[in-house]
Every structure is written in C-alpha cells, then in structure tokens.
Design a protein around this motif. Structure first.
Motif, short mmCIF file in Angstrom:
data_model
loop_
_atom_site.label_atom_id
_atom_site.label_comp_id
_atom_site.label_asym_id
_atom_site.label_seq_id
_atom_site.Cartn_x
_atom_site.Cartn_y
_atom_site.Cartn_z
N GLY A 38 -107.74 -7.21 66.72
CA GLY A 38 -108.54 -8.10 65.89
C GLY A 38 -109.51 -7.31 65.03
N VAL A 39 -109.53 -7.61 63.73
CA VAL A 39 -110.48 -6.98 62.82
C VAL A 39 -111.86 -7.59 63.08
N LYS A 40 -112.83 -6.70 63.35
CA LYS A 40 -114.18 -7.20 63.60
C LYS A 40 -114.67 -7.95 62.38
N ARG A 41 -115.07 -9.01 62.50
CA ARG A 41 -115.72 -9.80 63.49
C ARG A 41 -114.82 -10.97 63.90
N ARG A 42 -114.44 -11.83 63.01
CA ARG A 42 -113.74 -13.04 63.43
C ARG A 42 -112.27 -12.82 63.77
N GLY A 43 -111.72 -11.69 63.42
CA GLY A 43 -110.34 -11.39 63.82
C GLY A 43 -110.21 -11.18 65.32
N VAL A 44 -111.31 -10.79 65.97
CA VAL A 44 -111.27 -10.52 67.41
C VAL A 44 -111.03 -11.80 68.22
N PRO A 45 -111.81 -12.87 68.02
CA PRO A 45 -111.51 -14.09 68.77
C PRO A 45 -110.16 -14.71 68.38
N LEU A 46 -109.73 -14.51 67.13
CA LEU A 46 -108.41 -15.02 66.74
C LEU A 46 -107.31 -14.25 67.47
N ALA A 47 -107.47 -12.94 67.63
CA ALA A 47 -106.50 -12.15 68.39
C ALA A 47 -106.47 -12.60 69.85
N GLU A 48 -107.62 -12.90 70.37
CA GLU A 48 -107.70 -13.38 71.76
C GLU A 48 -107.01 -14.74 71.90
N MET A 49 -107.16 -15.62 70.88
CA MET A 49 -106.45 -16.91 70.90
C MET A 49 -104.95 -16.70 70.93
N THR A 66 -109.89 -4.17 69.47
CA THR A 66 -110.71 -4.45 68.31
C THR A 66 -110.58 -3.33 67.30
N LEU A 67 -110.71 -3.69 66.05
CA LEU A 67 -110.55 -2.75 64.96
C LEU A 67 -111.77 -2.86 64.06
N ASP A 68 -112.52 -1.78 63.96
CA ASP A 68 -113.67 -1.71 63.06
C ASP A 68 -113.22 -0.92 61.83
N VAL A 99 -97.96 -3.12 66.50
CA VAL A 99 -99.36 -3.51 66.39
C VAL A 99 -99.46 -4.67 65.42
N ILE A 100 -100.09 -5.74 65.87
CA ILE A 100 -100.33 -6.88 64.99
C ILE A 100 -101.83 -6.92 64.71
N ILE A 101 -102.18 -6.65 63.46
CA ILE A 101 -103.56 -6.73 63.02
C ILE A 101 -103.87 -8.20 62.74
N VAL A 102 -104.98 -8.69 63.29
CA VAL A 102 -105.34 -10.10 63.16
C VAL A 102 -106.67 -10.20 62.42
N ASP A 103 -106.70 -11.03 61.38
CA ASP A 103 -107.93 -11.23 60.62
C ASP A 103 -108.07 -12.70 60.27
N ASP A 104 -109.26 -13.08 59.82
CA ASP A 104 -109.49 -14.49 59.52
C ASP A 104 -109.00 -14.88 58.13
N VAL A 105 -109.36 -14.12 57.09
CA VAL A 105 -109.02 -14.49 55.72
C VAL A 105 -108.42 -13.28 55.00
N MET A 106 -107.35 -13.51 54.28
CA MET A 106 -106.79 -12.48 53.41
C MET A 106 -107.12 -12.87 51.97
N TYR A 107 -107.68 -11.90 51.25
CA TYR A 107 -108.11 -12.15 49.87
C TYR A 107 -107.52 -11.07 48.96
N THR A 108 -108.23 -10.00 48.71
CA THR A 108 -107.77 -8.99 47.76
C THR A 108 -106.74 -8.04 48.35
N GLY A 109 -106.71 -7.92 49.67
CA GLY A 109 -105.82 -6.97 50.34
C GLY A 109 -106.55 -5.71 50.76
N ARG A 110 -107.81 -5.57 50.38
CA ARG A 110 -108.55 -4.36 50.69
C ARG A 110 -108.88 -4.23 52.17
N THR A 111 -109.16 -5.32 52.83
CA THR A 111 -109.40 -5.26 54.28
C THR A 111 -108.12 -4.88 55.00
N ALA A 112 -106.99 -5.43 54.57
CA ALA A 112 -105.71 -5.08 55.20
C ALA A 112 -105.42 -3.58 55.02
#
Length: 182
Positions: A38-49, A66-68, A99-112
């Motif tokens: 899960g990408v910190k912050r909200r990706g972590v609880p989503l990965a746990e779900m 967790t991934l910072d 590895v499955i990276i989990v995040d809350d919102v995808m926008y520009t692609g820069r976080t990915a």
C-alpha cells in the motif's frame, strides 16, 4: 468544506474492493505468489482490505506491506528528499512475487512511477501490478492501473478526496473543487 459530490459511499467502496479482489485472484490464477504494498497513506488500508477479502474468498493470508514514495517523487529537491526517512515495510522477499501496488487515486501517473522506483530500489519482483480505488484520468506519464474500482472523469480544477475509516473515521469518495478540500 463541503464536497461538490459524493461519488462512492462505504458500501460502494466495499463493493469495488471486492470486485478488484476477484479480478486479482482470477488474473493471477490464485494468490500464492502475491504481495500487496500500500502506498502511504490511504493505499495502506486499501491494501489491507484486499488482503482481508483474499483471506475471506481464498482462505489464504497474503503479505501486506507499506510503500513510502517520498524519496522517489519528482516534485521534491534532492535536499528535501535527503531530509526524509523512507518508511517502507516489505513483509517478504519480493524477488519471486507478483507485487501489487495499491493506491487510492490515480491521476497524472507520477505516484505510480515513484512507487515503481521505490519497489525496484529494494529488489526486482517477478511482476508488478497496480490497483487503485479511483482513476480520474489526466495522465502525464504512460501509466495505467491493472485494477480500477471506479473511473471518474474530472476536470483539472477538481480533486478526488478518498476518506477511509482507518484514517478519517468515515469512508467515502468525494469530488471537490481544489480550494474546497474537506
């Protein structure tokens, strides 16, 4: 401040995460070689779900970490990055895992992109996939999510605000004007 619109409530989030879980299981022909990060912050609880859903559907507990991405962001100076302590937790050796990276919102692609760099700075996994709760479009980089809970067309003057019980004491997804974050 008041959101412009609620696009998902807690039930819709739960339903989307269940669908993503089934897609992950089907695409990977099981879950034996999966690790969720899960990408910190909200990706972590989503990965746990996702992990809880996998355990409920398949009877297998997959590792969750967790991934910072702070040190891999392209909008910080080298000085800002060097002042940051990365707080990644890899729950297993990822070299032979999907590895499955989990995040809350995808926008520009820069976080990915930053998340990929963070993963590869530790080890080279067998494969990497991306799961996001909301894809709002507007890519600046050639990135796409493998699993998407909901596609939401937005304008550049809007933002998607994901709220989760574990962090915000409520679950929902909202569209807000940039100056009206809740």
């Amino acid at each position: 401040m008041k959101p412009k619109a609620q696009i998902m409530d807690a039930t819709a989030v739960s339903r989307a995460m269940a669908r993503i879980t089934h897609e992950i299981i089907e695409r990977n022909r099981g879950v034996g070689e999966i690790c969720l990060l899960g990408v910190k912050r909200r990706g972590v609880p989503l990965a746990e779900m996702l992990a809880q859903n996998i355990e409920r559907f398949e009877g297998v507990r997959v590792p969750v970490g967790t991934l910072d991405i702070t040190k891999h962001r392209d909008d910080l100076t080298e000085e800002e990055k060097s002042e940051t302590v990365a707080e990644c937790h890899f729950p297993c050796d990822i070299r032979d895992k999907t590895v499955i990276i989990v995040d809350d919102v995808m926008y520009t692609g820069r976080t990915a992109r930053a998340a990929l760099e963070a993963v590869f700075s530790f080890a080279r996994p067998q494969a990497v996939q991306l799961a996001v709760l909301v894809d709002r479009g507007h890519r600046e980089l050639p990135m796409r999510a493998d699993y998407v809970g909901k596609n939401v067309p937005t304008s550049h003057s809007e933002t998607v605000n994901v709220r989760l019980d574990e962090i915000d004491r409520e679950t929902g997804v909202y569209i807000c004007d940039l100056e009206k974050l809740i």
